[in-house]
Design an enzyme around this catalytic site. Structure first.
Site, PDB file in Angstrom:
ATOM      1  N   GLU A 142       0.848  -1.277   0.065  1.00 36.46           N
ATOM      2  CA  GLU A 142      -0.019  -0.110   0.123  1.00 36.46           C
ATOM      3  C   GLU A 142       0.802   1.201   0.099  1.00 36.46           C
ATOM      4  O   GLU A 142       1.891   1.364   0.690  1.00 36.46           O
ATOM      5  CB  GLU A 142      -0.964  -0.062   1.070  1.00 36.46           C
ATOM      6  CG  GLU A 142      -1.852   1.028   1.291  1.00 36.46           C
ATOM      7  CD  GLU A 142      -2.681   1.277   2.607  1.00 36.46           C
ATOM      8  OE1 GLU A 142      -3.866   1.861   2.466  1.00 36.46           O
ATOM      9  OE2 GLU A 142      -2.346   0.637   3.469  1.00 36.46           O
ATOM     10  N   LYS A 198      -9.781   1.734  -2.610  1.00 42.28           N
ATOM     11  CA  LYS A 198     -10.042   1.157  -1.364  1.00 42.28           C
ATOM     12  C   LYS A 198     -11.556   1.460  -0.857  1.00 42.28           C
ATOM     13  O   LYS A 198     -12.027   2.581  -1.099  1.00 42.28           O
ATOM     14  CB  LYS A 198      -9.114   1.893  -0.314  1.00 42.28           C
ATOM     15  CG  LYS A 198      -9.045   1.426   1.027  1.00 42.28           C
ATOM     16  CD  LYS A 198      -7.966   1.952   1.831  1.00 42.28           C
ATOM     17  CE  LYS A 198      -7.647   1.524   3.208  1.00 42.28           C
ATOM     18  NZ  LYS A 198      -6.559   2.196   3.798  1.00 42.28           N
ATOM     19  N   CYS A 248      -5.676  -2.799   2.694  1.00 46.71           N
ATOM     20  CA  CYS A 248      -5.491  -2.605   4.286  1.00 46.71           C
ATOM     21  C   CYS A 248      -6.886  -2.855   5.051  1.00 46.71           C
ATOM     22  O   CYS A 248      -7.058  -3.723   5.349  1.00 46.71           O
ATOM     23  CB  CYS A 248      -4.755  -1.182   4.346  1.00 46.71           C
ATOM     24  SG  CYS A 248      -4.275  -0.889   5.991  1.00 46.71           S
TER      25      CYS A 248
END
Length: 276
Positions: free
Chosen positions: A43, A112, A153
């Site tokens: 990331e 995301k 994440c």
């Protein structure tokens, strides 16, 4: 093909974007030389992680960073999961993972979905939503080996996303992620093993290397977990490449031995996608 090699690049990210790109591409080449057929970056691989950095480092996709990933994927004839970069599009910023195939084609772009907005008093407060907008679509891509599902994440905390990917036939889930020194030791490995066992899939996470001087200190410990919940490979905190041989025959055996997919009580519950 029942087995393929996965590599996770635990990159030491600096404040100099061009340096990050050069080193990332060099490590991708190294992983390819070691037989990796799918390689993932961490990331925020081209930028320090932080809300003040996202606007400064953001690029359009395609742009300079993703062009270099496309070129190295084609040069090495491998799949490259481009960790994530701050993406700018139509006046908004996203935390975005671009994936390139062996011919350099952009296969999918994952923005995301779940923004990292947390407050653990005395330990860590972070609000991605100060500058970022969330994505709104599922992201999978097909390879000759298996289908792969993507999260970034904080997305790993949401088991429904992994379940949707498993329903769609994914056998590997990849989450580029930068957990921190509070959530990392508590939940990083636990979440990966949970997603893997719940869905009988391989789960991989690619973290930046730890930089104690950074404003946000990443946990590191990029990891690959099997559908049985075993940790197959795990990095320390320094810059490194983690390799794991993904055995899809083993995955099929586990699903045969413990056939949870045919035993789900769809008359009582369901996890369903609201959009494609």
């Amino acid at each position: 093909m029942a087995t393929f090699r996965l590599a996770l690049i635990q990159l030491q990210v600096s404040s100099i974007k061009s340096e990050n790109l050069t080193r990332a591409c060099g490590l991708i080449r190294e992983a390819s030389k070691q037989g990796a057929q799918i390689v993932s970056l961490p990331e925020c691989f081209n930028s320090p992680y932080g809300t003040k950095y996202f606007p400064e480092y953001a690029e359009k996709i395609p742009g300079d960073s993703t062009q270099k990933l496309s070129e190295v994927a084609k040069e090495c004839s491998i799949y490259v999961i481009g960790g994530s970069i701050p993406e700018k599009d139509a006046g908004k910023l996203y935390n975005t993972c671009a994936v390139f195939g062996p011919d350099g084609t952009l296969l999918v772009k994952h923005r995301k979905l779940h923004l990292f907005d947390i407050d653990v008093p005395g330990k860590i407060t972070f609000q991605e939503s100060e500058t970022l907008s969330p994505g709104d679509s599922f992201s999978t891509f097909d390879t000759p080996y298996c289908s792969v599902g993507l999260g970034i994440c904080y997305d790993i905390r949401f088991s429904e996303l992994a379940q949707i990917y498993a329903q769609r036939g994914c056998q590997l889930l990849v989450y580029p992620g930068a957990f921190n020194l509070t959530t990392g030791p508590a939940h990083w490995e636990l979440l990966q093993r949970g997603r893997a066992v719940d869905n009988q899939v391989y789960v991989a996470t690619a973290s930046p290397a730890r930089d104690e001087k950074a404003s946000y200190v990443a946990w590191g410990h990029s990891t690959v977990v099997s559908p049985w919940g075993e940790v197959l490979a795990k990095a320390g905190t320094e810059e490194t490449i983690v390799y794991a041989d993904i055995d899809l025959k083993k995955l099929a055996e586990i699903r045969q031995q413990i056939p949870i997919f045919s035993q789900k009580r769809s008359d009582l519950y369901a996890v369903e996608a609201k959009k494609s």
